[in-house]
Write a protein that holds these residues in place. Structure first.
Motif, PDB file in Angstrom:
ATOM      1  N   GLU A   1      -6.133  15.553   5.987  1.00 34.72           N
ATOM      2  CA  GLU A   1      -4.775  15.939   6.311  1.00 34.72           C
ATOM      3  C   GLU A   1      -4.475  15.429   7.732  1.00 34.72           C
ATOM      4  O   GLU A   1      -5.218  15.477   8.627  1.00 34.72           O
ATOM      5  N   HIS A   2      -3.274  14.593   7.595  1.00 32.55           N
ATOM      6  CA  HIS A   2      -2.691  14.328   8.831  1.00 32.55           C
ATOM      7  C   HIS A   2      -1.285  14.222   8.616  1.00 32.55           C
ATOM      8  O   HIS A   2      -0.509  14.225   7.676  1.00 32.55           O
ATOM      9  N   ASN A   3      -0.590  14.227  10.000  1.00 30.85           N
ATOM     10  CA  ASN A   3       1.049  14.045   9.926  1.00 30.85           C
ATOM     11  C   ASN A   3       1.491  12.802   9.619  1.00 30.85           C
ATOM     12  O   ASN A   3       0.982  11.682   9.326  1.00 30.85           O
ATOM     13  N   HIS A   4       2.878  12.469   9.470  1.00 31.03           N
ATOM     14  CA  HIS A   4       3.497  11.144   8.763  1.00 31.03           C
ATOM     15  C   HIS A   4       3.920  10.618   9.658  1.00 31.03           C
ATOM     16  O   HIS A   4       4.514   9.482   9.596  1.00 31.03           O
TER      17      HIS A   4
ATOM     18  N   ILE B   1       1.675   8.637  11.313  1.00 28.14           N
ATOM     19  CA  ILE B   1       0.916   7.281  10.932  1.00 28.14           C
ATOM     20  C   ILE B   1       0.968   7.216   9.491  1.00 28.14           C
ATOM     21  O   ILE B   1       1.018   8.254   8.799  1.00 28.14           O
ATOM     22  N   ASP B   2       0.476   5.805   9.079  1.00 33.15           N
ATOM     23  CA  ASP B   2       0.469   5.616   7.527  1.00 33.15           C
ATOM     24  C   ASP B   2      -0.885   6.167   7.033  1.00 33.15           C
ATOM     25  O   ASP B   2      -0.708   6.826   5.970  1.00 33.15           O
ATOM     26  N   SER B   3      -1.801   5.823   7.829  1.00 26.99           N
ATOM     27  CA  SER B   3      -2.927   6.252   7.312  1.00 26.99           C
ATOM     28  C   SER B   3      -4.124   6.119   8.407  1.00 26.99           C
ATOM     29  O   SER B   3      -3.669   5.833   9.643  1.00 26.99           O
ATOM     30  N   LEU B   4      -5.106   6.602   8.385  1.00 28.89           N
ATOM     31  CA  LEU B   4      -6.348   6.675   9.216  1.00 28.89           C
ATOM     32  C   LEU B   4      -7.069   5.376   9.174  1.00 28.89           C
ATOM     33  O   LEU B   4      -6.923   4.715   8.071  1.00 28.89           O
ATOM     34  N   ASN B   5      -7.653   5.020  10.431  1.00 22.54           N
ATOM     35  CA  ASN B   5      -8.328   3.856  10.141  1.00 22.54           C
ATOM     36  C   ASN B   5      -9.799   4.241   9.180  1.00 22.54           C
ATOM     37  O   ASN B   5     -10.025   5.210   9.113  1.00 22.54           O
ATOM     38  N   LEU B   6     -10.119   3.369   8.453  1.00 20.34           N
ATOM     39  CA  LEU B   6     -11.342   3.455   7.375  1.00 20.34           C
ATOM     40  C   LEU B   6     -12.328   4.011   8.088  1.00 20.34           C
ATOM     41  O   LEU B   6     -13.052   5.054   7.408  1.00 20.34           O
ATOM     42  N   SER B   7     -12.917   3.505   9.120  1.00 19.29           N
ATOM     43  CA  SER B   7     -14.194   4.063   9.659  1.00 19.29           C
ATOM     44  C   SER B   7     -14.004   5.454  10.245  1.00 19.29           C
ATOM     45  O   SER B   7     -14.905   6.263  10.215  1.00 19.29           O
ATOM     46  N   VAL B   8     -12.727   5.791  10.732  1.00 22.28           N
ATOM     47  CA  VAL B   8     -12.696   7.025  11.258  1.00 22.28           C
ATOM     48  C   VAL B   8     -12.413   8.200  10.022  1.00 22.28           C
ATOM     49  O   VAL B   8     -13.208   9.093  10.030  1.00 22.28           O
ATOM     50  N   ALA B   9     -11.926   7.652   9.041  1.00 16.22           N
ATOM     51  CA  ALA B   9     -11.584   8.669   7.892  1.00 16.22           C
ATOM     52  C   ALA B   9     -13.225   8.819   7.455  1.00 16.22           C
ATOM     53  O   ALA B   9     -13.344  10.229   6.780  1.00 16.22           O
ATOM     54  N   PHE B  10     -13.962   7.821   7.180  1.00 14.62           N
ATOM     55  CA  PHE B  10     -15.272   7.820   6.966  1.00 14.62           C
ATOM     56  C   PHE B  10     -15.889   8.825   7.798  1.00 14.62           C
ATOM     57  O   PHE B  10     -16.739   9.781   7.164  1.00 14.62           O
ATOM     58  N   GLY B  11     -15.968   8.728   8.864  1.00 11.59           N
ATOM     59  CA  GLY B  11     -16.501   9.646   9.989  1.00 11.59           C
ATOM     60  C   GLY B  11     -16.158  11.140   9.573  1.00 11.59           C
ATOM     61  O   GLY B  11     -17.102  11.914   9.590  1.00 11.59           O
ATOM     62  N   ILE B  12     -15.090  11.152   9.502  1.00 15.37           N
ATOM     63  CA  ILE B  12     -14.485  12.858   9.381  1.00 15.37           C
ATOM     64  C   ILE B  12     -15.087  13.412   8.234  1.00 15.37           C
ATOM     65  O   ILE B  12     -15.594  14.409   7.930  1.00 15.37           O
ATOM     66  N   ALA B  13     -15.116  12.683   6.900  1.00 15.71           N
ATOM     67  CA  ALA B  13     -15.414  12.884   5.615  1.00 15.71           C
ATOM     68  C   ALA B  13     -17.160  12.998   5.498  1.00 15.71           C
ATOM     69  O   ALA B  13     -17.567  14.170   5.245  1.00 15.71           O
ATOM     70  N   ALA B  14     -17.754  11.947   6.335  1.00 17.38           N
ATOM     71  CA  ALA B  14     -19.147  12.172   6.284  1.00 17.38           C
ATOM     72  C   ALA B  14     -19.808  13.319   7.303  1.00 17.38           C
ATOM     73  O   ALA B  14     -20.542  14.109   6.854  1.00 17.38           O
TER      74      ALA B  14
ATOM     75  N   ARG C   1      -3.879   5.680  17.346  1.00 22.60           N
ATOM     76  CA  ARG C   1      -3.595   5.777  16.130  1.00 22.60           C
ATOM     77  C   ARG C   1      -4.081   7.095  15.397  1.00 22.60           C
ATOM     78  O   ARG C   1      -3.509   7.858  14.693  1.00 22.60           O
ATOM     79  N   THR C   2      -5.332   7.463  15.520  1.00 18.02           N
ATOM     80  CA  THR C   2      -5.761   8.566  15.141  1.00 18.02           C
ATOM     81  C   THR C   2      -5.283   9.884  15.649  1.00 18.02           C
ATOM     82  O   THR C   2      -4.902  10.842  15.018  1.00 18.02           O
ATOM     83  N   GLY C   3      -5.211   9.979  17.052  1.00 24.05           N
ATOM     84  CA  GLY C   3      -4.867  11.056  17.674  1.00 24.05           C
ATOM     85  C   GLY C   3      -3.258  11.304  17.202  1.00 24.05           C
ATOM     86  O   GLY C   3      -2.965  12.433  16.955  1.00 24.05           O
ATOM     87  N   LEU C   4      -2.411  10.528  17.342  1.00 26.54           N
ATOM     88  CA  LEU C   4      -1.190  10.491  16.850  1.00 26.54           C
ATOM     89  C   LEU C   4      -1.001  11.328  15.625  1.00 26.54           C
ATOM     90  O   LEU C   4      -0.119  12.181  15.361  1.00 26.54           O
ATOM     91  N   GLY C   5      -1.827  10.763  14.614  1.00 31.72           N
ATOM     92  CA  GLY C   5      -1.978  11.540  13.177  1.00 31.72           C
ATOM     93  C   GLY C   5      -2.244  12.921  13.229  1.00 31.72           C
ATOM     94  O   GLY C   5      -1.950  13.568  12.246  1.00 31.72           O
ATOM     95  N   PHE C   6      -3.254  13.373  14.354  1.00 35.79           N
ATOM     96  CA  PHE C   6      -3.440  14.597  14.438  1.00 35.79           C
ATOM     97  C   PHE C   6      -2.558  15.197  15.335  1.00 35.79           C
ATOM     98  O   PHE C   6      -2.926  16.365  15.936  1.00 35.79           O
ATOM     99  N   GLY C   7      -1.563  15.034  15.687  1.00 33.57           N
ATOM    100  CA  GLY C   7      -0.581  15.571  16.702  1.00 33.57           C
ATOM    101  C   GLY C   7      -0.757  15.243  18.228  1.00 33.57           C
ATOM    102  O   GLY C   7       0.100  16.145  19.028  1.00 33.57           O
ATOM    103  N   PHE C   8      -1.536  14.556  18.620  1.00 33.64           N
ATOM    104  CA  PHE C   8      -1.621  14.319  19.966  1.00 33.64           C
ATOM    105  C   PHE C   8      -0.897  13.158  20.554  1.00 33.64           C
ATOM    106  O   PHE C   8      -1.262  12.138  20.138  1.00 33.64           O
ATOM    107  N   LYS C   9      -0.102  13.721  21.353  1.00 40.28           N
ATOM    108  CA  LYS C   9       1.051  12.499  21.844  1.00 40.28           C
ATOM    109  C   LYS C   9       0.638  12.359  23.522  1.00 40.28           C
ATOM    110  O   LYS C   9       1.530  11.385  23.904  1.00 40.28           O
ATOM    111  N   ASP C  10      -0.211  12.943  24.129  1.00 42.00           N
ATOM    112  CA  ASP C  10      -0.535  12.667  25.539  1.00 42.00           C
ATOM    113  C   ASP C  10      -1.760  12.193  25.869  1.00 42.00           C
ATOM    114  O   ASP C  10      -2.844  12.798  25.472  1.00 42.00           O
TER     115      ASP C  10
ATOM    116  N   SER D   1      -6.933  19.695  15.463  1.00 37.08           N
ATOM    117  CA  SER D   1      -5.401  19.287  14.938  1.00 37.08           C
ATOM    118  C   SER D   1      -5.022  20.706  14.364  1.00 37.08           C
ATOM    119  O   SER D   1      -5.771  21.610  13.901  1.00 37.08           O
ATOM    120  N   GLU D   2      -3.650  20.819  14.366  1.00 34.94           N
ATOM    121  CA  GLU D   2      -3.079  22.363  13.920  1.00 34.94           C
ATOM    122  C   GLU D   2      -2.859  22.033  12.343  1.00 34.94           C
ATOM    123  O   GLU D   2      -2.499  20.908  11.683  1.00 34.94           O
TER     124      GLU D   2
END
Lengths: 240, 240
Positions: A217-220, A222-235, B114-123, B239-240
Motif C-alpha cells: 500500500e502506498h499513496n498515488h 508516486i506511480d510505483s516503488l523502486n523494485l529493490s525497495v518493494a522487494f525489501g519491504i516484502a522480504a 520517491r519511496t518516502g513520498l509514496g508513504f506520505g513523507f513530504k519533509d 506510514s499511515e
C-alpha cells in the motif's frame, strides 16, 4: 588467455575491490579462482587485510598488474580484482524462492540479493529475458551476497511453475488483491515463491491466475516503488 | 547565460527526460522555469505528450538545441531538458520528518524521496555534509518526487534537534534497542522524525542519547541493508 572486460558469453567473471575479493576467496571451495590481480599502488590496510598474505594462505596465484585495472575497472578506488570461473548453483527444491520476471537493472538485482540474503532467502529464479547475474556490477552491488546464494534462469514462468507446483506463489502486483500488511497475520504456506515483475512494467495481468496477488500500500503521489525497495519491504514481511 | 553541466554552486538545476520535465512543468507555480530544451531528434509520443503543445499551454520558452544535450546528458535516451531556478522549500513544523545524516549517494537520496513520498513523507532534513538534493542525478532517481517534497539542510543534528524539540526522534541504528517489528503495535507519537545515518558508517553511537533507537532485524549473513531499502522498510512501517 587475456582477461577482457566482462561480456555475457565469457566463461569467467570477476570481483572489483578488496572486500568482494575476500568474499570470493572465502568461497574458494565453490568457485574455481583463476588469479588475483593487485594494482601496483595497492597498500595493505593491516596484517589481516593483506591480500598477499591471504592469497598465500589460500594457495592462490597472484599477480601485480596495472593494465588489467585500466581494462576492467571504471572506478578509481579498486586495487584488487579476483577472476573466477562461472559455475551454476541451481535453486533447491523445498526452499522458498525469490522469482524475478525480466529484471533489467544489474544494480537492482545485486541489491535484491543483498537484501534477500539478510532476510534468509538463498534461492533466486530469473525468468528470461533478464540481466546477467554474473555481471560484475551485480556482484558489486550485492556486496558479496552473490557468493552465498543459488540461482537458476528459466525461459518462461510457466516452465518454472511446472517444476515447482508445490510452491505457494505470492505475486507482487500494483493491482494485487491482498494488502501486504494483512498478510502478516496469516500463516505462510511453505515453500513459497515471492514473484516480482520488471522495473518498468511490473507483472503482466495473466499472473493474477498463478496464485495470491499482493500489493504494497502506498499513496498515488508516486506511480510505483523502486523494485529493490518493494522487494525489501516484502522480504522483510516474509522473513522468519 | 550559457547553461553548463550542473555544479553545486549553480543557481539552477535541470530535469533530464520527458517525464521529469512534465513533472517540473506541473510545478511551475513553485519553480521559475528558465527554458525547455528539445533535441532535434525528438518525436512526440502522442498529442498528450507533445512537449511543444505542453510548453505553449504553459506559456514557457522552448528551444531546439542539440549542443546542450551533449553538455548536460550522459544518457542516450534524453530528448527533453528543463532548466529551473533553485528555490528552497523548507520543512514544515508540525509535520513528521525524514532526517538523513551525511547521506553520500545521490541515487539513494532520490530513491528515498520517491519511496518516502509514496508513504506520505513530504519533509526531508539533511545534516551536512551531505549530497546536493538539487543534483540532476537525485532529481532523476526520485522519478519526479523531488518536486513534491520540502527540504532543509542543517549544519549539525544538534541544531536541527533544538529547533524541533517537540519531535519524537526514532533513530535507525544497527545496534538499536527496539525491533522495528515490535514498534508496529505501539502508538506513534506525532510529530516524529525518522533518522538515518550515512550509507557506510550509519549513525554514530552518540545518537543513542537522542531518542528511541530502532533496528531492522536481519541475519548476520550481511553487514547491513542498503540505505534506501532500510528506509523503505521503515517508512512503510511508519506510514499511515
Amino acid at each position: 588467455m587475456e582477461i577482457r572486460r566482462y561480456k555475457h558469453d565469457a566463461a569467467y567473471s570477476y570481483t572489483l575491490g578488496m572486500a568482494l575479493t575476500i568474499e570470493l576467496i572465502s568461497k574458494k571451495d565453490s568457485y574455481l579462482i583463476r588469479k588475483i590481480y593487485v594494482h601496483p599502488d595497492y597498500v595493505p590496510k593491516d596484517n589481516k587485510y593483506n591480500i598477499f598474505k591471504i592469497c598465500k594462505e589460500a594457495q592462490l596465484p597472484i599477480e601485480i598488474n596495472q593494465k588489467i585495472f585500466n581494462r576492467l575497472s571504471t572506478k578509481e578506488n579498486v586495487y584488487v580484482i579476483g577472476i573466477f570461473d562461472k559455475h551454476d548453483r541451481n535453486v533447491e527444491s523445498g526452499k522458498s524462492h525469490v522469482v524475478l520476471v525480466n529484471p533489467s537493472d544489474s544494480g537492482n538485482l545485486g541489491t535484491i540479493l543483498r537484501t534477500g540474503l539478510g532476510f534468509g532467502f538463498k534461492d533466486y529464479v530469473i525468468i528470461k529475458p533478464g540481466v546477467d547475474i554474473y555481471d560484475p556490477k551485480t556482484i558489486r552491488s550485492s556486496m558479496g551476497a552473490f557468493f552465498h546464494v543459488r540461482f537458476t534462469y528459466y525461459d518462461s514462468f510457466e516452465q518454472y511453475r511446472q517444476e515447482f507446483l508445490n510452491h505457494q506463489m505470492y505475486l507482487f502486483m500494483l493491482d494485487g488483491k491482498c494488502n501486504l500488511k494483512d498478510m502478516r497475520e496469516m500463516p505462510q504456506k511453505k515453500p513459497f515463491s515471492l514473484v516480482f515483475g520488471n522495473e518498468g512494467s511490473g507483472l503482466p495481468d495473466i499472473f493474477h491466475n498463478y496464485g495470491d496477488s499482493i500489493y504494497i500500500e502506498h499513496n498515488h503521489e508516486i506511480d510505483s516503488l523502486n523494485l529493490s525497495v518493494a522487494f525489501g519491504i516484502a522480504a522483510n514481511a516474509f522473513s522468519e
